[in-house]
Design a protein around this motif. Structure first.
Motif, PDB file in Angstrom:
ATOM      1  N   MET A   1      -9.909  -6.860  -6.822  1.00 36.46           N
ATOM      2  CA  MET A   1      -9.015  -7.251  -7.915  1.00 36.46           C
ATOM      3  C   MET A   1      -7.955  -6.194  -8.211  1.00 36.46           C
ATOM      4  SD  MET A   1      -9.700 -10.170  -8.830  1.00 36.46           S
ATOM      5  CE  MET A   1     -10.920 -11.365  -8.387  1.00 36.46           C
ATOM      6  N   SER A   2      -8.064  -5.011  -7.606  1.00 34.96           N
ATOM      7  CA  SER A   2      -7.120  -3.960  -8.000  1.00 34.96           C
ATOM      8  C   SER A   2      -5.753  -4.205  -7.382  1.00 34.96           C
ATOM      9  CB  SER A   2      -7.621  -2.570  -7.590  1.00 34.96           C
ATOM     10  OG  SER A   2      -8.779  -2.656  -6.850  1.00 34.96           O
ATOM     11  N   ALA A   3      -4.747  -3.704  -8.067  1.00 38.83           N
ATOM     12  CA  ALA A   3      -3.374  -3.905  -7.607  1.00 38.83           C
ATOM     13  C   ALA A   3      -3.001  -2.791  -6.644  1.00 38.83           C
ATOM     14  CB  ALA A   3      -2.424  -3.914  -8.797  1.00 38.83           C
ATOM     15  N   VAL A   4      -3.161  -3.047  -5.358  1.00 38.91           N
ATOM     16  CA  VAL A   4      -2.816  -2.066  -4.329  1.00 38.91           C
ATOM     17  C   VAL A   4      -1.334  -2.266  -3.967  1.00 38.91           C
ATOM     18  CG1 VAL A   4      -3.332  -1.296  -1.991  1.00 38.91           C
ATOM     19  CG2 VAL A   4      -5.155  -2.141  -3.449  1.00 38.91           C
ATOM     20  N   PRO A   5      -0.558  -1.183  -3.817  1.00 37.54           N
ATOM     21  CA  PRO A   5       0.843  -1.337  -3.406  1.00 37.54           C
ATOM     22  C   PRO A   5       0.941  -2.183  -2.143  1.00 37.54           C
ATOM     23  CG  PRO A   5       0.376   0.951  -3.895  1.00 37.54           C
ATOM     24  CD  PRO A   5      -0.916   0.206  -4.040  1.00 37.54           C
ATOM     25  N   GLU A   6       2.014  -2.966  -2.033  1.00 34.14           N
ATOM     26  CA  GLU A   6       2.058  -3.992  -1.009  1.00 34.14           C
ATOM     27  C   GLU A   6       1.899  -3.454   0.422  1.00 34.14           C
ATOM     28  OE1 GLU A   6       5.191  -6.729  -1.936  1.00 34.14           O
ATOM     29  OE2 GLU A   6       4.875  -7.692   0.019  1.00 34.14           O
TER      30      GLU A   6
ATOM     31  N   HIS B   1       4.729  -0.010   7.252  1.00 37.61           N
ATOM     32  CA  HIS B   1       4.671  -1.377   6.739  1.00 37.61           C
ATOM     33  C   HIS B   1       5.839  -1.653   5.806  1.00 37.61           C
ATOM     34  CE1 HIS B   1       0.292  -2.852   7.430  1.00 37.61           C
ATOM     35  NE2 HIS B   1       0.877  -2.428   8.532  1.00 37.61           N
ATOM     36  N   THR B   2       6.114  -0.692   4.936  1.00 42.63           N
ATOM     37  CA  THR B   2       7.191  -0.898   3.969  1.00 42.63           C
ATOM     38  C   THR B   2       8.525  -1.023   4.684  1.00 42.63           C
ATOM     39  OG1 THR B   2       5.885   0.581   2.606  1.00 42.63           O
ATOM     40  CG2 THR B   2       8.027  -0.073   1.750  1.00 42.63           C
ATOM     41  N   VAL B   3       8.757  -0.141   5.678  1.00 43.65           N
ATOM     42  CA  VAL B   3      10.021  -0.197   6.411  1.00 43.65           C
ATOM     43  C   VAL B   3      10.155  -1.525   7.136  1.00 43.65           C
ATOM     44  CG1 VAL B   3      11.333   0.816   8.296  1.00 43.65           C
ATOM     45  CG2 VAL B   3      10.132   2.297   6.689  1.00 43.65           C
ATOM     46  N   LYS B   4       9.076  -1.964   7.768  1.00 45.17           N
ATOM     47  CA  LYS B   4       9.119  -3.232   8.504  1.00 45.17           C
ATOM     48  C   LYS B   4       9.442  -4.390   7.572  1.00 45.17           C
ATOM     49  CE  LYS B   4       7.382  -5.948  12.060  1.00 45.17           C
ATOM     50  NZ  LYS B   4       6.898  -5.908  13.404  1.00 45.17           N
ATOM     51  N   LYS B   5       8.835  -4.352   6.395  1.00 46.20           N
ATOM     52  CA  LYS B   5       9.066  -5.384   5.380  1.00 46.20           C
ATOM     53  C   LYS B   5      10.562  -5.455   5.058  1.00 46.20           C
ATOM     54  CE  LYS B   5       6.813  -8.053   2.491  1.00 46.20           C
ATOM     55  NZ  LYS B   5       5.753  -8.915   2.910  1.00 46.20           N
TER      56      LYS B   5
END
Lengths: 195, 202
Positions: free
Chosen positions: A161-166, B191-195
């Motif tokens: 349930m925790s909000a992990v950065p995308e 991952h962020t860069v690819k996004k």
């Protein structure tokens, strides 16, 4: 140099844990560790295979390869004996214990390519363990691996349930958690020492 | 020629074995406390991946389907033994430092994965190039992690002192947790860069 087998056993679980200090068996560790029950199944399978293949490979190495001076062939011999043993176990389990096969079956083929199994065999030859020590080292490494994967599965369940950065979701956060767990396991170091 | 370029881009960036497929991270974490070890490990892996893919691809028509995994493992082991003997003969100190991790190239899922997924279905020369590309992608990630870990952990690069004597080494970077954190952060960044790339493409 001789090692106390019991010391090696506990060291393999805590201070020289397969995952937290040797990074072995990471592939399935990251991929499978989402469900506690599955993790326990895989952990059991790894422990079982490790505890048996370590002495088998010990005997093969010291009574077949060394007398003929073929030590350099050990990679091939180890991997073949592991693969053959896993296949054998799968067949026996399928015939005689269908219920066990249902819970363990899918993990067995995965184990052949688990680096922890080959790693244990290689470590024990490099460190010159004797037969009893090797067996206990295999068993301890398996238990340590199981401890790690079950603990990680437990943590991941709590974190659902925790909000992990995308960008960090999935394997990223798993690695960070593993890092923190490895930090905790450093606390054990100094209790027992091998190598 | 164009195909070669596409394969290389895939190996280095689009489909990088460690960052994208999370394959072969066992050794990625274990040897990255020093740049030198990582480089040797990476070169070894490039060699083994390229030649295993070449061999698997060459004999793919004659390999029975149900024993192909076993054949692949044997081919890979043979090349790993070559690397191991070479290191023992010419770089004994690195061979000792890498210890069992050279042998563990066999179980490195990158090679098995590429042999199974790519070399089985493609002609030899393309498979060979794919092996080099994947190996190079792997080496680059290894070197990136090793760069940060060695710099912060020892204050050196390739054993040469970079940061002054006043630098207090972060011993955590040399220890296992440092490796986990570094790889986690690296995957996060990629991952962020690819996004972002995908959003721009849209």
């Amino acid at each position: 140099m001789t090692f106390n087998p019991l010391v090696v056993f506990f060291a393999a679980i805590f201070t020289n844990n397969m995952i937290f200090s040797n990074f072995l068996g990471m592939c399935s560790f990251i991929a499978v560790s989402s469900d506690i029950k599955t993790s326990i199944g895989l952990g059991q399978a790894v422990t079982f295979v490790l505890a048996i293949t370590a002495p088998i490979n010990y005997l093969l190495y010291h009574y077949v390869l060394v007398p003929f001076g073929l030590e350099y062939l050990r990679y091939i011999v180890f991997i073949v004996s592991i693969a053959a043993f896993v296949q054998l176990v799968e067949m026996i389990v399928e015939r005689s214990f269908p219920s066990l096969h249902q819970s363990l079956g899918i993990f067995l083929p995965l184990i052949t390519v688990n680096c922890a199994i080959l790693g244990v065999s290689l470590f024990m030859t490099i460190r010159n363990y004797n037969l009893i020590t090797s067996t206990l080292y295999g068993l301890g490494s398996g238990l340590g691996w199981m401890l790690a994967i079950v603990a990680l599965a437990g943590i991941k369940k709590r974190m659902k349930m925790s909000a992990v950065p995308e960008g960090l979701q999935g394997s990223g956060i798993t690695l960070i958690i593993t890092g923190i767990m490895a930090l905790a396991f450093i606390g054990f170091s100094g209790i027992v020492q091998i190598s | 020629m164009k195909q070669t370029k596409t394969i290389f881009l895939e190996g280095l960036w689009g489909n990088n074995p460690i960052a994208r497929q999370i394959l072969g991270i066992c050794s990625a974490l274990a040897v990255t406390n020093l740049m030198k070890n990582s480089l040797v490990m990476g070169l070894g892996l490039i060699f083994v991946t390229a030649f295993s893919e070449l061999t698997v691809s060459l004999i793919r028509q004659w390999t029975p389907k149900h024993i192909r995994m076993m054949v692949q493992v044997l081919i890979i082991s043979a090349y790993v033994i070559l690397v191991d003997i070479f290191l023992k003969a010419y770089f004994p100190d690195i061979s000792t430092a890498l210890g069992p991790y050279v042998g563990l190239i066999i179980t490195n899922c990158i090679i098995m994965g590429r042999c199974e997924a790519f070399a089985q279905a493609n002609p030899p020369h393309i498979a060979f190039i794919d092996g080099i590309a994947m190996g190079t992608g792997y080496t680059l990630v290894l070197l990136t992690i090793a760069f940060v870990r060695e710099l912060l952990g020892f204050g050196t690069l390739f054993g040469i002192r970079i940061l002054g004597d006043s630098w207090v080494s972060w011993s955590i970077m040399i220890m296992p947790p440092g490796a986990f954190f570094m790889l986690g952060i690296l995957i996060w960044i990629l991952h962020t860069v690819k996004k972002k790339d995908q959003e721009v493409a849209k």
